[in-house]
Design a protein around this motif. Structure first.
Motif, PDB file in Angstrom:
ATOM      1  N   LYS A  86       0.841  -1.175  -0.015  1.00 44.73           N
ATOM      2  CA  LYS A  86      -0.027  -0.084   0.105  1.00 44.73           C
ATOM      3  C   LYS A  86       0.964   1.302  -0.082  1.00 44.73           C
ATOM      4  CE  LYS A  86      -4.053  -2.230   2.238  1.00 44.73           C
ATOM      5  NZ  LYS A  86      -4.832  -2.128   3.278  1.00 44.73           N
TER       6      LYS A  86
ATOM      7  N   GLU B  80       3.665   5.506  -5.630  1.00 44.15           N
ATOM      8  CA  GLU B  80       3.341   5.661  -7.273  1.00 44.15           C
ATOM      9  C   GLU B  80       2.408   6.644  -7.398  1.00 44.15           C
ATOM     10  OE1 GLU B  80       1.268   2.976 -10.586  1.00 44.15           O
ATOM     11  OE2 GLU B  80       0.931   2.416  -8.425  1.00 44.15           O
ATOM     12  N   ALA B  81       1.324   6.777  -6.717  1.00 44.12           N
ATOM     13  CA  ALA B  81       0.060   7.691  -7.017  1.00 44.12           C
ATOM     14  C   ALA B  81       0.599   9.130  -7.105  1.00 44.12           C
ATOM     15  CB  ALA B  81      -0.991   7.530  -6.229  1.00 44.12           C
TER      16      ALA B  81
ATOM     17  N   LEU C 223       1.706   1.747  -3.541  1.00 44.83           N
ATOM     18  CA  LEU C 223       0.840   2.211  -4.175  1.00 44.83           C
ATOM     19  C   LEU C 223       0.642   3.714  -4.143  1.00 44.83           C
ATOM     20  CD1 LEU C 223      -1.641  -0.820  -3.974  1.00 44.83           C
ATOM     21  CD2 LEU C 223      -0.249  -0.035  -6.129  1.00 44.83           C
ATOM     22  N   ALA C 224       0.760   4.124  -2.787  1.00 42.73           N
ATOM     23  CA  ALA C 224       0.401   5.536  -2.426  1.00 42.73           C
ATOM     24  C   ALA C 224       1.576   6.206  -3.136  1.00 42.73           C
ATOM     25  CB  ALA C 224       0.527   5.647  -0.994  1.00 42.73           C
TER      26      ALA C 224
ATOM     27  N   GLU D  84      -7.168   9.537  -4.450  1.00 44.91           N
ATOM     28  CA  GLU D  84      -7.911   8.672  -5.656  1.00 44.91           C
ATOM     29  C   GLU D  84      -7.708   7.106  -5.874  1.00 44.91           C
ATOM     30  OE1 GLU D  84      -5.950  10.848  -9.059  1.00 44.91           O
ATOM     31  OE2 GLU D  84      -7.043  12.524  -8.762  1.00 44.91           O
ATOM     32  N   ILE D  85      -6.996   6.877  -4.800  1.00 49.94           N
ATOM     33  CA  ILE D  85      -6.597   5.313  -4.680  1.00 49.94           C
ATOM     34  C   ILE D  85      -6.913   4.937  -3.471  1.00 49.94           C
ATOM     35  CG2 ILE D  85      -5.009   5.140  -6.670  1.00 49.94           C
ATOM     36  CD1 ILE D  85      -3.019   4.586  -4.298  1.00 49.94           C
ATOM     37  N   SER D  86      -8.018   5.546  -2.740  1.00 49.13           N
ATOM     38  CA  SER D  86      -8.245   5.267  -1.403  1.00 49.13           C
ATOM     39  C   SER D  86      -8.882   3.798  -1.107  1.00 49.13           C
ATOM     40  CB  SER D  86      -9.359   6.165  -0.734  1.00 49.13           C
ATOM     41  OG  SER D  86     -10.557   6.428  -1.676  1.00 49.13           O
ATOM     42  N   ASP D  87      -9.493   3.371  -2.129  1.00 49.45           N
ATOM     43  CA  ASP D  87     -10.059   2.059  -2.088  1.00 49.45           C
ATOM     44  C   ASP D  87      -8.867   0.998  -1.851  1.00 49.45           C
ATOM     45  OD1 ASP D  87     -12.739   2.957  -1.863  1.00 49.45           O
ATOM     46  OD2 ASP D  87     -13.125   2.309  -3.890  1.00 49.45           O
ATOM     47  N   GLU D  88      -7.975   1.051  -2.771  1.00 44.91           N
ATOM     48  CA  GLU D  88      -6.824   0.197  -2.741  1.00 44.91           C
ATOM     49  C   GLU D  88      -5.942   0.460  -1.585  1.00 44.91           C
ATOM     50  OE1 GLU D  88      -4.539  -0.191  -6.743  1.00 44.91           O
ATOM     51  OE2 GLU D  88      -5.732   1.650  -6.944  1.00 44.91           O
ATOM     52  N   LEU D  89      -6.119   1.369  -0.949  1.00 40.60           N
ATOM     53  CA  LEU D  89      -5.206   1.616   0.380  1.00 40.60           C
ATOM     54  C   LEU D  89      -5.938   1.333   1.666  1.00 40.60           C
ATOM     55  CD1 LEU D  89      -3.552   5.231  -0.474  1.00 40.60           C
ATOM     56  CD2 LEU D  89      -2.595   2.991  -0.886  1.00 40.60           C
TER      57      LEU D  89
END
Length: 184
Positions: free
Chosen positions: A21, A27-28, A24-25, A177-182
């Motif tokens: 996570k 990366e975003a 991913l954060a 924008e990617i809160s679900d993935e996080l």
């Protein structure tokens, strides 16, 4: 290598869900910073995604962090500038000096993720959508809050010509924008 292949590579070497996570954060944020600075969002995003590729193997030996990653990245066809950017976020342990825009960006981006997550978790809803940039800026000043997060590294955003308040906005938007993935 495309993004899906890079994510598979990350998951091959990183088992810790929180570290995935974090990657991913990062990366975003790197993608958003690239757009802000008129750089390549795909390349910058990939650097953010893979920056901790060897962390599971090196977490107890910080002086080796990114050394193993450099070999893995070389073996997977990444160029030296990409590898240098990844290694730069561990410059202090490796005796390196950050010099390029992408190196300062990665260091600031990967560092602010911890401050944003810690701030999110003190909110009752534990959702990034509830967090305001003013709250991040306030907690930045509270050294006892998320004390493991290096404020100096976050402020390297200013080496990019991006003032701290703007950097917070970019980072918060990117992670939102990617809160679900996080899971936030």
């Amino acid at each position: 290598m495309n993004r899906d292949s890079a994510l598979q590579l990350l998951k091959k070497y990183i088992q810790n869900d929180q570290l995935i996570k974090h990657s991913l954060a990062t990366e975003a944020i790197m993608r958003k910073l690239a757009v802000e600075l008129d750089e390549d969002p795909e390349r910058w995003g990939m650097i953010g995604l893979l920056h901790d590729l060897d962390f599971d193997q090196t977490k107890d030996n910080p002086e080796k962090h990114t050394v193993i990653a450099a070999k893995l990245l070389t073996d997977n066809g990444f160029d030296q500038n990409f590898i240098d950017a990844v290694q730069s976020h561990n410059a202090e342990e490796l005796g390196l000096e950050r010099k390029t825009t992408v190196e300062f960006a990665l260091t600031a981006a990967e560092s602010i993720t911890g401050l944003i997550v810690a701030t999110t978790l003190v909110y009752p809803e534990k959702k990034i959508a509830a967090v305001k940039s003013k709250s991040i800026r306030k907690r930045m000043k509270a050294k006892a809050f998320a004390r493991a997060v290096s404020r100096e590294r976050i402020l390297e955003c200013e080496q990019l010509g991006v003032e701290f308040p703007r950097f917070v906005e970019i980072s918060l938007t990117a992670m939102g924008e990617i809160s679900d993935e996080l899971g936030l």
